[in-house]
Design a protein around this motif. Structure first.
Motif, PDB file in Angstrom:
ATOM      1  N   LEU A 145      19.326  13.348  66.846  1.00 17.17           N
ATOM      2  CA  LEU A 145      19.433  14.709  66.343  1.00 17.17           C
ATOM      3  C   LEU A 145      19.866  14.696  64.877  1.00 17.17           C
ATOM      4  O   LEU A 145      19.333  15.437  64.044  1.00 17.17           O
ATOM      5  CB  LEU A 145      20.444  15.499  67.178  1.00 17.17           C
ATOM      6  N   THR A 146      20.822  13.841  64.551  1.00 17.02           N
ATOM      7  CA  THR A 146      21.335  13.743  63.185  1.00 17.02           C
ATOM      8  C   THR A 146      20.300  13.147  62.246  1.00 17.02           C
ATOM      9  O   THR A 146      20.018  13.704  61.176  1.00 17.02           O
ATOM     10  CB  THR A 146      22.614  12.892  63.169  1.00 17.02           C
ATOM     11  N   LEU A 147      19.712  12.026  62.626  1.00 17.54           N
ATOM     12  CA  LEU A 147      18.726  11.369  61.772  1.00 17.54           C
ATOM     13  C   LEU A 147      17.518  12.256  61.534  1.00 17.54           C
ATOM     14  O   LEU A 147      16.945  12.277  60.441  1.00 17.54           O
ATOM     15  CB  LEU A 147      18.301  10.041  62.399  1.00 17.54           C
ATOM     16  N   ASN A 148      17.118  12.998  62.552  1.00 19.92           N
ATOM     17  CA  ASN A 148      15.965  13.885  62.433  1.00 19.92           C
ATOM     18  C   ASN A 148      16.196  14.973  61.390  1.00 19.92           C
ATOM     19  O   ASN A 148      15.242  15.478  60.792  1.00 19.92           O
ATOM     20  CB  ASN A 148      15.674  14.523  63.797  1.00 19.92           C
ATOM     21  N   ALA A 149      17.449  15.331  61.163  1.00 23.32           N
ATOM     22  CA  ALA A 149      17.778  16.414  60.242  1.00 23.32           C
ATOM     23  C   ALA A 149      18.057  15.942  58.821  1.00 23.32           C
ATOM     24  O   ALA A 149      18.066  16.765  57.898  1.00 23.32           O
ATOM     25  CB  ALA A 149      18.997  17.180  60.762  1.00 23.32           C
ATOM     26  N   LEU A 150      18.283  14.662  58.622  1.00 27.00           N
ATOM     27  CA  LEU A 150      18.678  14.164  57.308  1.00 27.00           C
ATOM     28  C   LEU A 150      17.488  14.117  56.352  1.00 27.00           C
ATOM     29  O   LEU A 150      16.393  13.686  56.739  1.00 27.00           O
ATOM     30  CB  LEU A 150      19.296  12.769  57.435  1.00 27.00           C
ATOM     31  N   PRO A 151      17.673  14.532  55.115  1.00 20.62           N
ATOM     32  CA  PRO A 151      16.573  14.491  54.140  1.00 20.62           C
ATOM     33  C   PRO A 151      16.147  13.064  53.833  1.00 20.62           C
ATOM     34  O   PRO A 151      16.985  12.166  53.706  1.00 20.62           O
ATOM     35  CB  PRO A 151      17.176  15.173  52.903  1.00 20.62           C
ATOM     36  N   GLY A 152      14.833  12.874  53.749  1.00 21.41           N
ATOM     37  CA  GLY A 152      14.303  11.558  53.400  1.00 21.41           C
ATOM     38  C   GLY A 152      14.108  10.620  54.568  1.00 21.41           C
ATOM     39  O   GLY A 152      13.569   9.520  54.407  1.00 21.41           O
ATOM     40  N   ILE A 153      14.550  11.025  55.763  1.00 18.73           N
ATOM     41  CA  ILE A 153      14.394  10.169  56.946  1.00 18.73           C
ATOM     42  C   ILE A 153      13.422  10.830  57.911  1.00 18.73           C
ATOM     43  O   ILE A 153      13.735  11.845  58.539  1.00 18.73           O
ATOM     44  CB  ILE A 153      15.742   9.910  57.639  1.00 18.73           C
ATOM     45  N   GLY A 154      12.248  10.260  57.989  1.00 21.79           N
ATOM     46  CA  GLY A 154      11.238  10.750  58.913  1.00 21.79           C
ATOM     47  C   GLY A 154      10.885   9.670  59.915  1.00 21.79           C
ATOM     48  O   GLY A 154      11.541   8.618  59.992  1.00 21.79           O
ATOM     49  N   THR A 164      10.378   6.025  58.378  1.00 22.13           N
ATOM     50  CA  THR A 164      11.648   5.401  57.993  1.00 22.13           C
ATOM     51  C   THR A 164      12.452   5.025  59.230  1.00 22.13           C
ATOM     52  O   THR A 164      13.079   3.956  59.285  1.00 22.13           O
ATOM     53  CB  THR A 164      12.461   6.357  57.107  1.00 22.13           C
ATOM     54  N   PHE A 165      12.431   5.905  60.226  1.00 17.88           N
ATOM     55  CA  PHE A 165      13.129   5.610  61.483  1.00 17.88           C
ATOM     56  C   PHE A 165      12.586   4.328  62.099  1.00 17.88           C
ATOM     57  O   PHE A 165      13.364   3.491  62.580  1.00 17.88           O
ATOM     58  CB  PHE A 165      12.968   6.779  62.453  1.00 17.88           C
ATOM     59  N   ARG A 166      11.277   4.172  62.072  1.00 13.58           N
ATOM     60  CA  ARG A 166      10.683   2.964  62.646  1.00 13.58           C
ATOM     61  C   ARG A 166      11.121   1.715  61.889  1.00 13.58           C
ATOM     62  O   ARG A 166      11.414   0.671  62.499  1.00 13.58           O
ATOM     63  CB  ARG A 166       9.154   3.087  62.624  1.00 13.58           C
ATOM     64  N   ARG A 167      11.185   1.789  60.565  1.00 16.05           N
ATOM     65  CA  ARG A 167      11.633   0.648  59.784  1.00 16.05           C
ATOM     66  C   ARG A 167      13.077   0.262  60.136  1.00 16.05           C
ATOM     67  O   ARG A 167      13.411  -0.921  60.262  1.00 16.05           O
ATOM     68  CB  ARG A 167      11.533   0.962  58.293  1.00 16.05           C
ATOM     69  N   LEU A 168      13.920   1.265  60.282  1.00 15.48           N
ATOM     70  CA  LEU A 168      15.306   1.010  60.651  1.00 15.48           C
ATOM     71  C   LEU A 168      15.395   0.410  62.060  1.00 15.48           C
ATOM     72  O   LEU A 168      16.191  -0.505  62.309  1.00 15.48           O
ATOM     73  CB  LEU A 168      16.109   2.304  60.575  1.00 15.48           C
ATOM     74  N   ALA A 169      14.576   0.930  62.980  1.00 18.12           N
ATOM     75  CA  ALA A 169      14.581   0.409  64.344  1.00 18.12           C
ATOM     76  C   ALA A 169      14.097  -1.031  64.391  1.00 18.12           C
ATOM     77  O   ALA A 169      14.621  -1.858  65.162  1.00 18.12           O
ATOM     78  CB  ALA A 169      13.715   1.298  65.241  1.00 18.12           C
ATOM     79  N   ASP A 170      13.090  -1.358  63.575  1.00 17.02           N
ATOM     80  CA  ASP A 170      12.599  -2.741  63.528  1.00 17.02           C
ATOM     81  C   ASP A 170      13.687  -3.684  63.013  1.00 17.02           C
ATOM     82  O   ASP A 170      13.752  -4.855  63.421  1.00 17.02           O
ATOM     83  CB  ASP A 170      11.364  -2.834  62.620  1.00 17.02           C
TER      84      ASP A 170
END
Length: 380
Positions: free
Chosen positions: A16-25, A28-34
């Motif tokens: 919920l938090t990451l989805n709302a933060l600017p610049g994180i779509g 980017t989420f996938r890169r962080l998860a990898d």
């Protein structure tokens, strides 16, 4: 409206938090998860140096993650969700559309309003906002018959074809999902207020955008990606070559989904996109049977192809035309649209007589009047 007992902690709160933060779509989420594992709580536990070591994660995004509590009030968002009877679905939830999990950049989470039970038997019906009577009738008919055959009809609640598709599914007593290009609490366009409510009660409203987020040039392509991603096929009805539905079709093709297009009149701009899709390999369809054949199914026996209202009662079939009406109907053959002036010129009859005949034929369900004032023969 009933709510599922979702707990906003752990992975759900992190998403919920990451989805709302600017610049994180989603990308980017996938890169962080990898880099740090599937549990997004890990993204908050690593050092700034480790974040910066991830390809595509610059100082700005690292700062956003570390300043997340200043940038987004998760408690307030959760209170708003509860007040509106909404949920925030994540990929592990039963209600999260299963086909979305297969695409490269699935939504981090989905705001959800309604009792939608996720299924993979979903077909998107999309098209132009500036529809013709032919397009409206086609969208309602195909969507209604898909819904009657047990398929969920997905669209974007926009004016035009989207609206007709949602109405067709609801009037057939089936299931439909509206994916919004704005926050799930914003009804756009505003004239679809009642339709929004009907979908929320009998289907589902979905959005990956935070509450209160207004639509813009970025949100609509993201919405189109979700429409395509949660559907096994996309059916395009009336679109110009630069229409948003062409983006949805491209997403569908890229995601390995079936792309279908309904042909239209050669002299109408609303047909150019569909004809271009067909030239590029999309499946030409004119009936629900052809769509289901592409999906490896048969619809079996369906109710008669007639319009139904929201109570589920069928409207009367078109009355048999009188001889003089039959002669006038001949001018509408092949989907040709006419206004009063063109019919006066063709028939040499006075305008008052033509206007009276057109009104009576519309009341008898023989003709349908478009927004431009011209009439077309109603599809049977």
């Amino acid at each position: 409206m009933a709510r599922s007992a979702l707990t906003f902690s752990g992975e759900r709160l992190a998403r919920l938090t990451l989805n709302a933060l600017p610049g994180i779509g989603p990308v980017t989420f996938r890169r962080l998860a990898d880099a740090f594992g599937a549990n997004p709580e890990n993204f908050f536990r690593v050092s700034r140096e480790r974040l910066l070591a991830v390809k595509g994660i610059g100082a700005a995004i690292a700062d956003v993650i570390f300043d997340r509590q200043k940038l987004f009030n998760a408690d307030r968002e959760i209170e708003k969700l509860a007040a509106r009877g909404m949920d925030f679905l994540i990929p592990g939830d039963a209600g999260y559309p299963p086909l979305l999990r297969e695409i490269y950049d699935p939504p981090i989470g989905l705001y959800s309003l309604g009792g939608y039970a996720a299924v993979d038997r979903a077909v998107a019906v999309v098209g132009s906002r500036k529809l013709t009577p032919y397009g409206r009738d086609t969208a309602k008919t195909l969507a209604g018959e898909l819904a009657a055959a047990g398929w969920c009809v997905v669209s974007g609640l926009a004016r035009g074809i989207d609206t007709a598709a949602h109405r067709g599914a609801l009037e057939a007593g089936g299931q439909t999902v509206a994916v919004l290009g704005c926050g799930a609490d914003i009804i756009y366009p505003p004239e679809n207020f009642e339709l929004y409510r009907a979908i929320a009660e009998r289907g589902c409203i979905l959005s990956e955008f935070t509450l209160g987020r207004k639509a813009d040039r970025q949100t609509f392509p993201m919405r189109n990606r979700v429409v395509a991603g949660m559907s096994r096929a996309v059916v395009v009805i009336e679109s110009d070559v630069d229409g948003g539905s062409m983006i949805t079709a491209k997403f569908a093709a890229d995601q390995g989904r079936t792309v279908c297009a309904v042909p239209g009149r050669a002299d109408q701009a609303a047909s150019r996109g569909c004809h271009a899709l067909i030239r590029d390999g999309a499946i030409l369809v004119t009936t629900v049977d052809e769509i289901l054949e592409e999906l490896g199914e048969s619809r079996g026996v369906l109710p008669a192809q007639s319009e139904m209202n929201f109570s589920g009662k069928t409207l009367p079939a078109p009355d048999a035309p009188a001889p003089e009406e039959q002669a006038l109907l001949a001018h509408f053959a092949g989907g040709v649209a006419h206004g009063v002036d063109s019919l006066v010129e063709l028939t040499r009859q006075p305008a008052p007589a033509i206007m009276s005949a057109l009104i009576m034929m519309e009341l008898k369900n023989l003709l349908i009047k478009g927004t431009d004032g011209r009439y077309e023969a109603r599809r049977r």
